[in-house]
Design a protein around this motif. Structure first.
Motif, PDB file in Angstrom:
ATOM      1  N   GLN A  30     -56.416  -3.897  17.745  1.00 56.21           N
ATOM      2  CA  GLN A  30     -56.281  -4.535  19.181  1.00 56.21           C
ATOM      3  C   GLN A  30     -56.629  -3.712  20.126  1.00 56.21           C
ATOM      4  OE1 GLN A  30     -52.345  -6.077  19.134  1.00 56.21           O
ATOM      5  NE2 GLN A  30     -52.025  -6.056  21.445  1.00 56.21           N
ATOM      6  N   ASP A  31     -57.619  -3.836  21.136  1.00 58.48           N
ATOM      7  CA  ASP A  31     -58.189  -3.190  22.249  1.00 58.48           C
ATOM      8  C   ASP A  31     -56.919  -2.698  23.342  1.00 58.48           C
ATOM      9  OD1 ASP A  31     -60.609  -3.693  21.352  1.00 58.48           O
ATOM     10  OD2 ASP A  31     -61.166  -4.746  22.875  1.00 58.48           O
ATOM     11  N   GLN A  32     -55.711  -3.515  23.570  1.00 55.05           N
ATOM     12  CA  GLN A  32     -54.798  -2.973  24.241  1.00 55.05           C
ATOM     13  C   GLN A  32     -53.547  -3.145  23.585  1.00 55.05           C
ATOM     14  OE1 GLN A  32     -55.416  -2.631  27.741  1.00 55.05           O
ATOM     15  NE2 GLN A  32     -57.393  -2.943  27.164  1.00 55.05           N
ATOM     16  N   LEU A  33     -52.984  -2.011  23.214  1.00 52.69           N
ATOM     17  CA  LEU A  33     -51.928  -1.860  22.400  1.00 52.69           C
ATOM     18  C   LEU A  33     -50.501  -1.874  23.129  1.00 52.69           C
ATOM     19  CD1 LEU A  33     -51.240  -1.782  19.304  1.00 52.69           C
ATOM     20  CD2 LEU A  33     -51.409   0.570  19.398  1.00 52.69           C
ATOM     21  N   PRO A  34     -49.536  -2.996  23.251  1.00 49.97           N
ATOM     22  CA  PRO A  34     -48.680  -2.576  24.183  1.00 49.97           C
ATOM     23  C   PRO A  34     -47.356  -2.214  23.273  1.00 49.97           C
ATOM     24  CG  PRO A  34     -49.112  -5.135  23.698  1.00 49.97           C
ATOM     25  CD  PRO A  34     -50.188  -4.236  22.968  1.00 49.97           C
ATOM     26  N   GLY A  35     -46.372  -1.369  23.838  1.00 46.21           N
ATOM     27  CA  GLY A  35     -45.294  -0.796  23.308  1.00 46.21           C
ATOM     28  C   GLY A  35     -45.410   0.443  22.937  1.00 46.21           C
ATOM     29  N   ILE A  36     -46.471   1.128  23.201  1.00 48.67           N
ATOM     30  CA  ILE A  36     -46.714   2.554  23.146  1.00 48.67           C
ATOM     31  C   ILE A  36     -46.723   3.432  24.507  1.00 48.67           C
ATOM     32  CG2 ILE A  36     -48.252   4.534  22.326  1.00 48.67           C
ATOM     33  CD1 ILE A  36     -47.153   2.664  20.067  1.00 48.67           C
ATOM     34  N   MET A  37     -45.644   3.966  24.509  1.00 46.53           N
ATOM     35  CA  MET A  37     -45.254   4.513  26.040  1.00 46.53           C
ATOM     36  C   MET A  37     -45.910   5.960  26.279  1.00 46.53           C
ATOM     37  SD  MET A  37     -41.351   3.839  26.103  1.00 46.53           S
ATOM     38  CE  MET A  37     -41.036   4.489  27.504  1.00 46.53           C
ATOM     39  N   ALA A  38     -46.056   6.734  25.367  1.00 49.41           N
ATOM     40  CA  ALA A  38     -46.692   8.006  25.568  1.00 49.41           C
ATOM     41  C   ALA A  38     -47.103   8.417  24.151  1.00 49.41           C
ATOM     42  CB  ALA A  38     -45.486   9.127  26.069  1.00 49.41           C
ATOM     43  N   VAL A  39     -48.216   9.498  24.161  1.00 53.39           N
ATOM     44  CA  VAL A  39     -48.625  10.321  23.206  1.00 53.39           C
ATOM     45  C   VAL A  39     -48.855  11.584  23.460  1.00 53.39           C
ATOM     46  CG1 VAL A  39     -49.827   8.281  21.734  1.00 53.39           C
ATOM     47  CG2 VAL A  39     -51.097   9.682  23.407  1.00 53.39           C
ATOM     48  N   GLY A  40     -48.464  12.518  22.541  1.00 54.14           N
ATOM     49  CA  GLY A  40     -48.638  14.092  22.774  1.00 54.14           C
ATOM     50  C   GLY A  40     -49.075  14.800  21.603  1.00 54.14           C
ATOM     51  N   VAL A  41     -49.165  16.049  21.903  1.00 53.78           N
ATOM     52  CA  VAL A  41     -49.299  17.081  20.811  1.00 53.78           C
ATOM     53  C   VAL A  41     -48.541  18.215  20.958  1.00 53.78           C
ATOM     54  CG1 VAL A  41     -51.288  18.580  20.049  1.00 53.78           C
ATOM     55  CG2 VAL A  41     -51.743  16.181  20.546  1.00 53.78           C
ATOM     56  N   ARG A  42     -48.204  18.650  19.729  1.00 56.98           N
ATOM     57  CA  ARG A  42     -47.376  19.796  19.562  1.00 56.98           C
ATOM     58  C   ARG A  42     -47.945  20.602  18.571  1.00 56.98           C
ATOM     59  NH1 ARG A  42     -42.908  22.217  16.649  1.00 56.98           N
ATOM     60  NH2 ARG A  42     -41.650  23.535  18.190  1.00 56.98           N
ATOM     61  N   THR A  84     -41.571   1.755  22.207  1.00 55.24           N
ATOM     62  CA  THR A  84     -40.510   0.702  22.633  1.00 55.24           C
ATOM     63  C   THR A  84     -40.295  -0.191  21.499  1.00 55.24           C
ATOM     64  OG1 THR A  84     -41.762  -1.086  23.537  1.00 55.24           O
ATOM     65  CG2 THR A  84     -41.424   0.584  25.060  1.00 55.24           C
ATOM     66  N   ALA A  85     -39.224  -0.804  21.241  1.00 51.30           N
ATOM     67  CA  ALA A  85     -38.709  -1.687  20.216  1.00 51.30           C
ATOM     68  C   ALA A  85     -39.685  -2.830  20.278  1.00 51.30           C
ATOM     69  CB  ALA A  85     -37.208  -2.148  20.352  1.00 51.30           C
ATOM     70  N   ASP A  86     -40.281  -3.101  21.513  1.00 50.69           N
ATOM     71  CA  ASP A  86     -41.315  -4.460  21.403  1.00 50.69           C
ATOM     72  C   ASP A  86     -42.582  -4.291  20.751  1.00 50.69           C
ATOM     73  OD1 ASP A  86     -39.325  -5.658  23.056  1.00 50.69           O
ATOM     74  OD2 ASP A  86     -40.086  -4.867  25.001  1.00 50.69           O
ATOM     75  N   TYR A  87     -42.723  -3.049  20.242  1.00 53.04           N
ATOM     76  CA  TYR A  87     -44.049  -2.489  19.747  1.00 53.04           C
ATOM     77  C   TYR A  87     -44.002  -3.555  18.433  1.00 53.04           C
ATOM     78  CZ  TYR A  87     -47.686  -0.125  17.204  1.00 53.04           C
ATOM     79  OH  TYR A  87     -48.869   0.258  16.622  1.00 53.04           O
ATOM     80  N   SER A  88     -45.306  -4.067  18.223  1.00 49.35           N
ATOM     81  CA  SER A  88     -45.424  -5.467  17.475  1.00 49.35           C
ATOM     82  C   SER A  88     -45.676  -5.143  15.998  1.00 49.35           C
ATOM     83  CB  SER A  88     -46.666  -6.500  18.107  1.00 49.35           C
ATOM     84  OG  SER A  88     -46.260  -6.785  19.257  1.00 49.35           O
ATOM     85  N   TYR A  89     -46.067  -3.686  15.712  1.00 50.56           N
ATOM     86  CA  TYR A  89     -46.606  -3.398  14.167  1.00 50.56           C
ATOM     87  C   TYR A  89     -45.582  -2.335  13.783  1.00 50.56           C
ATOM     88  CZ  TYR A  89     -50.504  -5.431  16.012  1.00 50.56           C
ATOM     89  OH  TYR A  89     -51.759  -6.435  16.577  1.00 50.56           O
ATOM     90  N   TYR A  90     -45.548  -2.105  12.460  1.00 49.02           N
ATOM     91  CA  TYR A  90     -44.628  -1.207  11.826  1.00 49.02           C
ATOM     92  C   TYR A  90     -45.448   0.335  11.850  1.00 49.02           C
ATOM     93  CZ  TYR A  90     -47.087  -1.161   7.380  1.00 49.02           C
ATOM     94  OH  TYR A  90     -48.137  -1.056   6.342  1.00 49.02           O
ATOM     95  N   ASN A  91     -46.759   0.030  12.008  1.00 50.14           N
ATOM     96  CA  ASN A  91     -47.403   1.483  11.967  1.00 50.14           C
ATOM     97  C   ASN A  91     -48.327   1.602  13.179  1.00 50.14           C
ATOM     98  OD1 ASN A  91     -49.087  -0.409  11.164  1.00 50.14           O
ATOM     99  ND2 ASN A  91     -50.207   0.920   9.775  1.00 50.14           N
TER     100      ASN A  91
END
Length: 166
Positions: A146-158, A70-77
């Motif tokens: 950070q133990d709880q990283l808000p703003g990451i909605m989903a991760v996946g592999v291709r 989300t745009a609310d993610y606090s870091y650039y990386n």
């Protein structure tokens, strides 16, 4: 209405990530929640694992990481450790990836998206050799401070057949 729009954009982004591609061997994305059930949080103890079958070990493959934020993610990386394990249970590769989700200078979101949701497909293991047929496993771990990283909605592999020059 805002919740409806956010859900629609998430669905549209998911469809874009899973569009038909004859080179694709495998793709799966997992929605993230905190241990307390809060959406869009990647907890350090949440280590999504993806299993896929390689039937033909002759060609080379490209392994991508999918990230939706989300745009609310606090870091650039985003730092993520990627561990690839073979059918025999032995670790083939373990790498720490530094993925830019936003431009470090301007803070502008990178990736595909509109509104406040952005999708990224990052090449993690280019030209990967799988030495034998069987079921391989990839585990992802967030490696931020950070133990709880808000703003990451989903991760996946291709996983896709390697295409030289792309």
């Amino acid at each position: 209405m805002h919740t409806f729009l956010r859900g629609f954009l998430a669905l549209a982004g998911g469809l874009l990530l899973t569009a038909c591609d004859p080179a694709e061997v495998y793709e799966k994305n997992i929605d993230l929640t905190s241990p307390a059930g809060d959406p869009y949080v990647w907890a350090v103890q949440n280590k999504p694992t993806f299993e896929f079958d390689i039937t033909d070990p002759a060609p080379r493959y490209d392994v991508f990481l999918n990230v939706r934020n989300t745009a609310d993610y606090s870091y650039y990386n985003l730092y993520a450790r990627v561990t690839l394990t073979g059918p025999d249970g032995k670790i083939i590769s373990r790498k720490l990836h530094d993925m830019n989700l936003m431009d470090p200078k301007t803070g502008e979101p990178l990736g595909n998206g509109s509104g406040d949701i952005f999708d990224h497909r990052l090449l993690a293991l280019p030209n990967q050799e799988f030495s034998q047929p069987g079921t391989y496993r990839i585990q992802l771990e967030q490696y931020m401070r950070q133990d709880q990283l808000p703003g990451i909605m989903a991760v996946g592999v291709r996983v896709a057949l390697h295409q030289a020059g792309k």
